[in-house]
Design a protein around this motif. Structure first.
Motif, PDB file in Angstrom:
ATOM      1  N   GLY A  52       0.832  -1.195   0.000  1.00  0.00           N
ATOM      2  CA  GLY A  52       0.000   0.000   0.000  1.00  0.00           C
ATOM      3  C   GLY A  52       0.866   1.243   0.000  1.00  0.00           C
ATOM      4  O   GLY A  52       2.084   1.192   0.180  1.00  0.00           O
ATOM      5  N   VAL A  53       0.233   2.371  -0.211  1.00  0.00           N
ATOM      6  CA  VAL A  53       0.945   3.649  -0.211  1.00  0.00           C
ATOM      7  C   VAL A  53       1.335   4.004   1.215  1.00  0.00           C
ATOM      8  O   VAL A  53       0.505   3.939   2.127  1.00  0.00           O
ATOM      9  CB  VAL A  53       0.066   4.760  -0.824  1.00  0.00           C
ATOM     10  N   GLN A  54       2.598   4.381   1.417  1.00  0.00           N
ATOM     11  CA  GLN A  54       3.049   4.785   2.743  1.00  0.00           C
ATOM     12  C   GLN A  54       3.351   6.283   2.827  1.00  0.00           C
ATOM     13  O   GLN A  54       3.387   6.844   3.909  1.00  0.00           O
ATOM     14  CB  GLN A  54       4.290   3.994   3.151  1.00  0.00           C
ATOM     15  N   ASP A  55       3.574   6.927   1.687  1.00  0.00           N
ATOM     16  CA  ASP A  55       3.796   8.373   1.668  1.00  0.00           C
ATOM     17  C   ASP A  55       3.024   8.937   0.476  1.00  0.00           C
ATOM     18  O   ASP A  55       3.414   8.766  -0.677  1.00  0.00           O
ATOM     19  CB  ASP A  55       5.286   8.689   1.546  1.00  0.00           C
ATOM     20  N   PHE A  56       1.913   9.602   0.771  1.00  0.00           N
ATOM     21  CA  PHE A  56       1.015  10.077  -0.285  1.00  0.00           C
ATOM     22  C   PHE A  56       1.582  11.267  -1.044  1.00  0.00           C
ATOM     23  O   PHE A  56       1.010  11.687  -2.047  1.00  0.00           O
ATOM     24  CB  PHE A  56      -0.346  10.433   0.313  1.00  0.00           C
ATOM     25  N   ASP A  57       2.676  11.821  -0.577  1.00  0.00           N
ATOM     26  CA  ASP A  57       3.287  12.963  -1.246  1.00  0.00           C
ATOM     27  C   ASP A  57       4.394  12.539  -2.204  1.00  0.00           C
ATOM     28  O   ASP A  57       4.953  13.378  -2.908  1.00  0.00           O
ATOM     29  CB  ASP A  57       3.868  13.913  -0.191  1.00  0.00           C
ATOM     30  N   ALA A  58       4.717  11.235  -2.238  1.00  0.00           N
ATOM     31  CA  ALA A  58       5.868  10.765  -3.012  1.00  0.00           C
ATOM     32  C   ALA A  58       5.504  10.266  -4.401  1.00  0.00           C
ATOM     33  O   ALA A  58       6.400   9.946  -5.188  1.00  0.00           O
ATOM     34  CB  ALA A  58       6.590   9.646  -2.249  1.00  0.00           C
ATOM     35  N   ILE A  59       4.217  10.171  -4.725  1.00  0.00           N
ATOM     36  CA  ILE A  59       3.779   9.649  -6.025  1.00  0.00           C
ATOM     37  C   ILE A  59       2.756  10.616  -6.621  1.00  0.00           C
ATOM     38  O   ILE A  59       1.808  11.034  -5.942  1.00  0.00           O
ATOM     39  CB  ILE A  59       3.146   8.248  -5.892  1.00  0.00           C
ATOM     40  N   LYS A  60       2.960  10.969  -7.889  1.00  0.00           N
ATOM     41  CA  LYS A  60       2.012  11.816  -8.615  1.00  0.00           C
ATOM     42  C   LYS A  60       1.547  11.065  -9.867  1.00  0.00           C
ATOM     43  O   LYS A  60       2.277  10.237 -10.418  1.00  0.00           O
ATOM     44  CB  LYS A  60       2.641  13.149  -8.997  1.00  0.00           C
ATOM     45  N   LEU A  61       0.350  11.387 -10.331  1.00  0.00           N
ATOM     46  CA  LEU A  61      -0.258  10.707 -11.461  1.00  0.00           C
ATOM     47  C   LEU A  61      -0.564  11.696 -12.577  1.00  0.00           C
ATOM     48  O   LEU A  61      -0.710  12.899 -12.329  1.00  0.00           O
ATOM     49  CB  LEU A  61      -1.557  10.011 -11.031  1.00  0.00           C
ATOM     50  N   MET A  62      -0.663  11.177 -13.800  1.00  0.00           N
ATOM     51  CA  MET A  62      -1.174  11.986 -14.914  1.00  0.00           C
ATOM     52  C   MET A  62      -2.544  11.470 -15.299  1.00  0.00           C
ATOM     53  O   MET A  62      -2.699  10.283 -15.618  1.00  0.00           O
ATOM     54  CB  MET A  62      -0.250  11.959 -16.124  1.00  0.00           C
ATOM     55  N   LYS A  63      -3.519  12.364 -15.266  1.00  0.00           N
ATOM     56  CA  LYS A  63      -4.879  12.012 -15.635  1.00  0.00           C
ATOM     57  C   LYS A  63      -5.158  12.553 -17.026  1.00  0.00           C
ATOM     58  O   LYS A  63      -4.945  13.755 -17.284  1.00  0.00           O
ATOM     59  CB  LYS A  63      -5.881  12.603 -14.634  1.00  0.00           C
ATOM     60  N   PHE A  64      -5.596  11.694 -17.922  1.00  0.00           N
ATOM     61  CA  PHE A  64      -5.833  12.093 -19.295  1.00  0.00           C
ATOM     62  C   PHE A  64      -7.214  12.723 -19.439  1.00  0.00           C
ATOM     63  O   PHE A  64      -8.188  12.096 -19.849  1.00  0.00           O
ATOM     64  CB  PHE A  64      -5.618  10.904 -20.235  1.00  0.00           C
ATOM     65  N   ALA A  65      -7.245  13.973 -19.017  1.00  0.00           N
ATOM     66  CA  ALA A  65      -8.477  14.753 -19.024  1.00  0.00           C
ATOM     67  C   ALA A  65      -8.113  16.209 -19.237  1.00  0.00           C
ATOM     68  O   ALA A  65      -6.944  16.606 -19.142  1.00  0.00           O
ATOM     69  CB  ALA A  65      -9.217  14.577 -17.692  1.00  0.00           C
ATOM     70  N   VAL A  66      -9.138  17.032 -19.527  1.00  0.00           N
ATOM     71  CA  VAL A  66      -8.898  18.451 -19.750  1.00  0.00           C
ATOM     72  C   VAL A  66      -8.424  19.115 -18.462  1.00  0.00           C
ATOM     73  O   VAL A  66      -7.529  19.961 -18.473  1.00  0.00           O
ATOM     74  CB  VAL A  66     -10.179  19.124 -20.274  1.00  0.00           C
ATOM     75  N   SER A  67      -9.033  18.723 -17.339  1.00  0.00           N
ATOM     76  CA  SER A  67      -8.619  19.323 -16.055  1.00  0.00           C
ATOM     77  C   SER A  67      -8.901  18.347 -14.928  1.00  0.00           C
ATOM     78  O   SER A  67      -9.512  17.315 -15.113  1.00  0.00           O
ATOM     79  CB  SER A  67      -9.376  20.625 -15.821  1.00  0.00           C
TER      80      SER A  67
END
Length: 419
Positions: free
Chosen positions: A404-419
């Motif tokens: 599971g995620v242990q540090d929520f600030d260490a991973i970023k995502l790209m969402k394929f949307a306008v915003s």
């Protein structure tokens, strides 16, 4: 000349060799890809699109994927450790050897006398209270090492071995408040640090390979290699899917299963995302700018050890991107065991990441060693079953793993949307 993937795919091309030659072949193909893609872009700028040239670029792109996949397979074979590992000294080594012989006898014939005798010498091996027997340590390490190579998320994430069923980790969300003060100024009490208790339960992963009595009677068969070979691939496939998108029910919770919010509105417990600028695709103009935005959405302390994570189809799209000087952002690996890079950061091929589609989270970027934790409960266990599928003997093999995620600030995502 026209370019056909069957001419370049390593399994068909004569003379393709692993190692240094394979890397050189990949780099040569990438140079042809750049040349063809530059020609395609030049024609598009003049308003003269060329369908044949588009198809040629796609075929070379597919050839690059095939060659890259071949290099990954070579790296996997090279990374596999020998089944016969080093021995521990003195009495412990003798017990380990005896355990291995007893385990072989158990696998071949079902005789548990040797394993029961071992229990009196070392309580850490032998029979498991939940049923079955612990495999020899050499085999357990072989499975773990192969999983680390096959499953790309495991190889870039933090991994901790535990002895219980749940790992509880306290995490400091905010430190104690501080402030500047004059020499004689009043010192007011500051706020206390905030802690979050994260739980990582170890779920049971199993495989049940079958063997005939003839195979088990053949003394030339290396049972360690056979058993490890049967289960490591299926374990890795199940793990890889769970670490990316598992729902946390009887399996690890994947990082894409956590709630996500626009990075400007990020808060602890969510993963922040950067929008691509278009629904189901990159923005029409300057598409690579959003990759730069994704990189700098991550704090500097995480960026130095960060990796991109995406599948090969998404990688085929970003492979065409260039910077303002005309340099391609994607670069092939420098060695057979290395990874391709994107904008200078390593890129982990993860086929369990979703394809690009409307609102998909198809690209991740972060320091996964700090951001995602995998917990392995000690031991891989085997229960021999000669009765359920006669004339085959089944080997019910289990491994307990969580994540599971242990540090929520260490991973970023790209969402394929306008915003």
């Amino acid at each position: 000349m026209d370019y056909d993937i069957t001419d370049t795919a390593p399994e068909h091309k004569a003379g393709f060799a692993p190692g240094r030659d394979g890397v050189d072949e990949l780099r040569s193909t990438f140079e042809e890809f750049k040349s063809a893609n530059d020609e395609r872009l030049a024609k598009l700028e003049r308003g003269r699109g060329d369908v044949v040239l588009e198809q040629k670029v796609d075929r070379i792109n597919a050839a690059l994927d095939a060659q890259h996949r071949r290099l990954d397979e070579v790296a996997l074979k090279q990374a596999r450790p020998a089944i016969e590992g080093g021995r521990r000294p003195d009495e412990v080594a003798a017990i380990a050897r005896e355990h291995k012989r007893a385990f072989h006898t158990y696998v071949r014939s079902g005789d548990t006398e040797g394993l029961r005798a071992i229990e009196t010498k070392a309580m850490t091996i032998g029979s498991n209270p939940d049923g079955g027997h612990l495999v020899p340590v050499e085999l357990e390490q072989a499975i773990g090492a192969r999983l680390a190579v096959i499953s790309p998320i495991r190889s870039i994430s933090g991994v901790r071995e535990i002895s219980g069923s749940v790992y509880k980790k306290p995490f400091l969300i905010t430190g104690p408040a501080t402030g500047w003060v004059g020499e004689t100024g009043a010192r007011t009490q500051t706020a206390s640090p905030s802690l979050d208790a994260l739980l990582f339960p170890a779920m049971e992963l199993y495989a049940m390979p079958a063997a005939t009595s003839t195979l088990l009677d053949d003394a030339a068969i290396d049972l360690d290699a056979w058993l490890a070979g049967e289960i490591d691939q299926v374990f890795a496939e199940q793990e890889g899917m769970a670490f990316v998108s598992g729902d946390g029910v009887n399996k690890p919770k994947g990082f894409l299963s956590y709630s996500n919010v626009a990075n400007a509105s990020w808060s602890w417990g969510n993963l922040g995302y950067v929008a691509s600028g278009a629904a189901g695709s990159f923005a029409a103009s300057n598409p690579s700018d959003t990759l730069i935005d994704l990189i700098y959405a991550l704090r500097a302390g995480y960026r130095q050890n960060a990796s991109f994570v995406m599948n090969r189809r998404t990688q085929a799209s970003v492979r065409k991107f260039k910077d303002s000087t005309g340099t391609y952002l994607w670069q092939p690996p420098a060695t057979a065991s290395g990874r391709a890079s994107l904008i200078g950061f390593p890129l982990a091929d993860t086929e369990d990441m979703p394809d690009v589609a409307a609102n998909s989270l198809s690209i991740a970027f972060g320091d996964f060693r700090r951001g995602y934790l995998i917990v392995d409960r000690q031991g891989v266990r085997v229960l021999r079953d000669p009765y359920s599928a006669k004339p085959y003997v089944l080997f019910y093999t289990t491994k307990r793993v969580g994540g599971g995620v242990q540090d929520f600030d260490a991973i970023k995502l790209m969402k394929f949307a306008v915003s």
